[in-house]
Write a protein that holds these residues in place. Sequence first.
Motif, PDB file in Angstrom:
ATOM      1  N   ARG A  95      46.936  38.383  49.705  1.00 33.71           N
ATOM      2  CA  ARG A  95      46.635  36.864  50.064  1.00 33.71           C
ATOM      3  C   ARG A  95      47.552  36.382  51.278  1.00 33.71           C
ATOM      4  N   THR A  96      47.099  35.252  52.153  1.00 31.90           N
ATOM      5  CA  THR A  96      47.841  34.996  53.221  1.00 31.90           C
ATOM      6  C   THR A  96      48.307  33.327  52.732  1.00 31.90           C
ATOM      7  N   TYR A  97      49.152  32.969  53.694  1.00 35.01           N
ATOM      8  CA  TYR A  97      49.540  31.619  53.600  1.00 35.01           C
ATOM      9  C   TYR A  97      48.775  30.842  54.520  1.00 35.01           C
ATOM     10  N   PRO A  98      48.383  29.604  54.670  1.00 32.85           N
ATOM     11  CA  PRO A  98      47.520  28.929  55.800  1.00 32.85           C
ATOM     12  C   PRO A  98      48.617  28.907  56.926  1.00 32.85           C
ATOM     13  N   GLU A  99      50.046  28.936  56.977  1.00 29.22           N
ATOM     14  CA  GLU A  99      50.875  28.785  58.204  1.00 29.22           C
ATOM     15  C   GLU A  99      50.806  30.138  58.592  1.00 29.22           C
ATOM     16  N   VAL A 100      50.641  31.214  57.937  1.00 31.97           N
ATOM     17  CA  VAL A 100      50.884  32.591  58.649  1.00 31.97           C
ATOM     18  C   VAL A 100      49.679  33.187  58.871  1.00 31.97           C
ATOM     19  N   ARG A 101      48.384  32.967  58.440  1.00 34.03           N
ATOM     20  CA  ARG A 101      47.112  33.663  58.465  1.00 34.03           C
ATOM     21  C   ARG A 101      46.983  33.310  60.251  1.00 34.03           C
ATOM     22  N   PRO A 102      46.778  32.431  61.080  1.00 33.84           N
ATOM     23  CA  PRO A 102      46.378  32.515  62.312  1.00 33.84           C
ATOM     24  C   PRO A 102      47.118  33.598  63.223  1.00 33.84           C
ATOM     25  N   ARG A 103      48.564  33.422  62.926  1.00 32.27           N
ATOM     26  CA  ARG A 103      49.326  34.376  63.533  1.00 32.27           C
ATOM     27  C   ARG A 103      49.418  35.882  63.199  1.00 32.27           C
ATOM     28  N   LEU A 104      48.938  36.200  62.028  1.00 31.50           N
ATOM     29  CA  LEU A 104      48.661  37.306  61.492  1.00 31.50           C
ATOM     30  C   LEU A 104      47.457  38.006  62.079  1.00 31.50           C
ATOM     31  N   VAL A 105      46.548  37.022  62.233  1.00 30.81           N
ATOM     32  CA  VAL A 105      44.937  37.536  62.840  1.00 30.81           C
ATOM     33  C   VAL A 105      45.514  38.051  64.249  1.00 30.81           C
ATOM     34  N   LYS A 106      46.263  36.839  64.960  1.00 27.72           N
ATOM     35  CA  LYS A 106      46.414  37.609  66.291  1.00 27.72           C
ATOM     36  C   LYS A 106      47.108  38.677  66.625  1.00 27.72           C
ATOM     37  N   ALA A 107      48.201  38.934  65.628  1.00 28.18           N
ATOM     38  CA  ALA A 107      49.065  40.042  65.755  1.00 28.18           C
ATOM     39  C   ALA A 107      48.405  41.179  65.400  1.00 28.18           C
ATOM     40  N   LEU A 108      47.375  41.122  64.615  1.00 30.28           N
ATOM     41  CA  LEU A 108      46.777  42.531  64.365  1.00 30.28           C
ATOM     42  C   LEU A 108      45.570  42.792  65.567  1.00 30.28           C
ATOM     43  N   ALA A 109      45.148  41.623  65.893  1.00 29.66           N
ATOM     44  CA  ALA A 109      44.017  41.975  67.114  1.00 29.66           C
ATOM     45  C   ALA A 109      44.958  42.417  68.155  1.00 29.66           C
ATOM     46  N   ARG A 110      46.114  42.223  68.509  1.00 31.01           N
ATOM     47  CA  ARG A 110      46.983  42.539  69.684  1.00 31.01           C
ATOM     48  C   ARG A 110      47.261  43.962  69.352  1.00 31.01           C
ATOM     49  N   VAL A 111      47.351  44.581  68.328  1.00 24.10           N
ATOM     50  CA  VAL A 111      47.426  46.060  67.937  1.00 24.10           C
ATOM     51  C   VAL A 111      46.272  46.662  68.210  1.00 24.10           C
ATOM     52  N   GLU A 112      45.232  46.060  67.845  1.00 32.85           N
ATOM     53  CA  GLU A 112      44.180  46.727  68.204  1.00 32.85           C
ATOM     54  C   GLU A 112      43.717  47.045  69.694  1.00 32.85           C
ATOM     55  N   ASP A 113      44.160  45.857  70.357  1.00 33.20           N
ATOM     56  CA  ASP A 113      43.977  45.712  71.942  1.00 33.20           C
ATOM     57  C   ASP A 113      44.876  46.952  72.582  1.00 33.20           C
ATOM     58  N   GLU A 114      46.192  46.822  72.230  1.00 27.87           N
ATOM     59  CA  GLU A 114      47.319  47.671  72.764  1.00 27.87           C
ATOM     60  C   GLU A 114      47.628  48.955  72.330  1.00 27.87           C
ATOM     61  N   SER A 115      46.747  49.398  71.449  1.00 27.73           N
ATOM     62  CA  SER A 115      47.155  50.700  70.744  1.00 27.73           C
ATOM     63  C   SER A 115      45.843  51.585  70.200  1.00 27.73           C
ATOM     64  N   ASP A 116      46.245  52.625  69.708  1.00 29.29           N
ATOM     65  CA  ASP A 116      45.020  53.390  69.028  1.00 29.29           C
ATOM     66  C   ASP A 116      45.200  53.352  67.673  1.00 29.29           C
ATOM     67  N   VAL A 117      45.838  52.545  67.012  1.00 27.95           N
ATOM     68  CA  VAL A 117      45.897  52.419  65.554  1.00 27.95           C
ATOM     69  C   VAL A 117      44.633  51.580  65.164  1.00 27.95           C
ATOM     70  N   GLN A 118      44.089  52.104  64.123  1.00 18.06           N
ATOM     71  CA  GLN A 118      43.056  51.461  63.479  1.00 18.06           C
ATOM     72  C   GLN A 118      43.726  50.564  62.715  1.00 18.06           C
ATOM     73  N   VAL A 119      43.337  49.379  62.449  1.00 19.57           N
ATOM     74  CA  VAL A 119      43.833  48.103  61.865  1.00 19.57           C
ATOM     75  C   VAL A 119      42.676  47.607  60.872  1.00 19.57           C
ATOM     76  N   ILE A 120      42.980  47.551  59.427  1.00 17.64           N
ATOM     77  CA  ILE A 120      41.904  47.067  58.646  1.00 17.64           C
ATOM     78  C   ILE A 120      42.847  45.920  57.803  1.00 17.64           C
ATOM     79  N   PHE A 121      42.238  44.930  58.107  1.00 20.67           N
ATOM     80  CA  PHE A 121      42.613  43.662  57.398  1.00 20.67           C
ATOM     81  C   PHE A 121      41.866  43.239  56.221  1.00 20.67           C
TER      82      PHE A 121
END
Length: 380
Positions: free
Chosen positions: A239-265
């Motif tokens: 579960r996420t908190y409203p104040e955290v979710r947008p930042r988390l989604v953005k951070a995980l998208a950055r991981v997908e863009d900048e690395s070869d790690v497979q990210v599953i949210f």
Amino acid sequence: MSPDLLLIAPYHGGHHAEFVRWLLQGGRQRDAHIVLAASSTLLSELTDDLAFEPQHAVPLASADALTGTSGWAQVRATATVLNEASRVDARRSFLMYLDQAIPPLALGLGPRTDRMSGLLFRSPYREADPMGSALRLALRRRLLQRAGRQMDTVFSLDPEAPALLQGLGLQSVYAPDPVEPSTPCQSEAEVRAAYGVEPGRRLAVLFGSLEERKGLFALADALCEMDVGSRLAVVVAGRTYPEVRPRLVKALARVEDESDVQVIFREGFLSESDLVNLTAAADVVLAPYLGHVGSSGVVLRSAAAGTPLIAQSTGQIGREVRQNKLGWTLDPADTSAFARTLGTAVAEPTATFDPADARRYVEGHQVDRFTSAILDRLLA
């Protein structure tokens, strides 16, 4: 006839229901008369456990006011809950979550009684709070000392805490944070398929309540620096908190863009079976918390499943992971060190994990050890 014990549990969510359930079951085994004073939400979660005699429940109308409070409002609301619960005339009372009750008890706003005991979930009294200061630590100790003098026994989930609390003049007993080893109902292959993990990748998981203090953004930074990201999949679930979710989604998208790690949210509530299956299927469990000073169910679950951890180096978590050879410890804020440790875990997940030590650790945290530590003292 007065109940043998009043169990006060105003909070819900997290570990509260299972802790209360274990104590109620322990009381039944001892043929004790226990009254549960709890929030209506928690009582609804425990309907089946309250269906037998001699257990019965008292709803705390004032518990709802605790939701979303902080600061002085939380102190006043907690005091109201304690005073409402104290209207039940029991031989002893036990506060399931002592931590939030320390300020009102220390300030004399709670009930006047020498028959109350409580359980500390956090133990910020051993070392300076990494997120705070020495002054803040001294204030906590002073408040606990004042509150504890009105109490019979302070129970702690930290094995080193009783000696320190006794040094403050308090009666204290260690109650080991309990875990119930469970068998997964899905195979590793089935779990990986359900989450869409690509073949040939190691699986690391971070699960639970997805808050900033869990090291979410430190993890994202480390993943972006990994050299062997093509061999790693990371599941972030809970579960996420409203104040955290947008930042988390953005951070995980950055991981997908900048690395070869497979990210599953995977966002949402994780059932007990979900947690058991995911922990058992993982190659490594992530607990890179920031400044957490107490115990953690994630550490216990991972040890019970035989899955190594990457965890913070400070507090009770870091101490227990090192002492019991449960995995790696590090400073999550050190991005380069975090990335290197992830790379090592990809290469050899069990390099710092000892199955025999993990089993001994889990055996010391069986549910009956927890319930016996509390009930044998309070029902004597």
